[in-house]
Design a protein around this motif. Sequence first.
Motif, mmCIF file in Angstrom:
data_model
loop_
_atom_site.group_PDB
_atom_site.id
_atom_site.type_symbol
_atom_site.label_atom_id
_atom_site.label_comp_id
_atom_site.label_asym_id
_atom_site.label_seq_id
_atom_site.Cartn_x
_atom_site.Cartn_y
_atom_site.Cartn_z
ATOM 1 N N ARG A 29 -2.588 -7.070 -7.317
ATOM 2 C CA ARG A 29 -2.199 -6.230 -6.183
ATOM 3 C C ARG A 29 -3.322 -6.166 -5.150
ATOM 4 N N GLU A 30 -4.549 -5.934 -5.622
ATOM 5 C CA GLU A 30 -5.682 -5.868 -4.699
ATOM 6 C C GLU A 30 -5.889 -7.199 -3.984
ATOM 7 N N ALA A 31 -5.724 -8.298 -4.721
ATOM 8 C CA ALA A 31 -5.902 -9.616 -4.098
ATOM 9 C C ALA A 31 -4.829 -9.876 -3.050
ATOM 10 N N GLN A 82 -3.375 -4.824 -11.405
ATOM 11 C CA GLN A 82 -4.231 -4.203 -10.401
ATOM 12 C C GLN A 82 -5.028 -5.252 -9.626
ATOM 13 N N ARG A 83 -5.558 -6.242 -10.343
ATOM 14 C CA ARG A 83 -6.312 -7.291 -9.651
ATOM 15 C C ARG A 83 -5.402 -8.105 -8.743
ATOM 16 N N GLU A 134 0.814 -1.209 0.000
ATOM 17 C CA GLU A 134 0.000 0.000 0.000
ATOM 18 C C GLU A 134 0.854 1.269 0.000
ATOM 19 N N ILE A 168 -3.154 -7.589 -1.284
ATOM 20 C CA ILE A 168 -3.411 -6.747 -0.107
ATOM 21 C C ILE A 168 -4.566 -7.316 0.708
ATOM 22 N N LYS A 169 -5.619 -7.745 0.029
ATOM 23 C CA LYS A 169 -6.768 -8.313 0.733
ATOM 24 C C LYS A 169 -6.385 -9.576 1.485
ATOM 25 N N ARG A 183 -4.207 -8.640 4.511
ATOM 26 C CA ARG A 183 -4.955 -8.026 5.593
ATOM 27 C C ARG A 183 -5.750 -9.048 6.407
ATOM 28 N N ASP A 221 2.072 3.046 -6.610
ATOM 29 C CA ASP A 221 1.394 2.051 -7.442
ATOM 30 C C ASP A 221 1.760 2.201 -8.908
#
Length: 400
Positions: free
Chosen positions: A290-292, A287-288, A133, A294-295, A298, A137
């Motif tokens: 990276r989001e996956a 992007q997908r 994060e 991070i999710k 977390r 990016d």
Amino acid sequence: MKRVATGLLIVMAAVFALARAYEDRYPALAYVKAFAEAAMVGGLADWFAVTALFRHPLGLPIPHTAIIPRNKDRIGETLANFIRENFLIPAVVARRMQNIDVAGAAGRFLQTPAGEGNRIRAGASRLIADIFESLDDERLGGIVKGAIATRLRKMEVSPLLGHALASAINEDRHVPMLEAAIRWMARALDANEPLIRDMVHKKANWVLKLAALDTKLADAIIDGLKKLTVEMSTDPAHPVRIRIEEALVQLANDLQTKPETRARVEEMKDQLLDNQSVSLWIDALWQRAREAMIKAARNPDAVLAGKLGDVMKAMGSTLERDARIRAAINQFARRAAVGMAASYGGSMVKLVSETIRGWDANTVTGRLEAAVGRDLQYIRINGTLVGGMVGLVLHLLDGL
């Protein structure tokens, strides 16, 4: 501890003064005076020795004082050599790694159920999420996409495609794809029947149109194509299917052996990578991903509680039970550690010595004194007490 040591020295000085003042009235105070006198000598000598390590006593440039500030570069080199010779020699690393069961530890870690206070997993997950994060990016995405594109450009895909196609043909895995292509052709024929009729009508001359033969010709073409698709889908030995399979076999061979075909494929690959749509597609993939990541970072327990968790636990169980796999992984870890020591040990040692060399004298003095200063003050206290005991013993011997 400085105050304690200095306070003890002051106490000895006061005791000496009092004992000397009343020695004539109380002769026994001579022993106390001897103890205090020798204690002051011992305390002052050790104060000088301890102070001389870090600075000039009383600010006087006495030879062989301020030893650490004057020799910080040599100390850094000595420390670096000590680390290299005792920790970063490949033989030492290999010997230490022989007693470390990396695979077993990994297996136990993977089998740890989610939500059981695994602080390592939670801390590592938070760290990974924070890193992803906090990084830029756009810049990071550009690096990732550039690395992917560069890797694809350097990689020759023609032999891989040829080998994959040949393997699929040998195992009849191409048959479902061929039948799907035939079904697609049949649907395309039904969907474009008006277009075919219009093309035949435009190409026919006026004689055919006058006799309405263009409609019959279009019907014959469409019926023939439909019959062809039906026969190809139902007859595995249909001549057209055989010709297509022969063409696929030839293509698989050309992709692996024919320079002209390989060059054309590589040119098509470069054109594809230069296409803006492909760049946007790679960007969307990044992007997908990276989001996956991070999710998942977390909430690692939620991720590991499902099928992925079952897979990880199974892997951990295999690592613990299978001696052959465990031995192979441990050997790989040992070789990797030895290789890192051989390749980067010198750089690590150089980092230590150059870091210490870059510190100013006050920084070196402050850090070392903070690390060992308490023990050095105990030396002053011991020197005071031991000096007093020696003085007392000498006074007793003198009296005897």
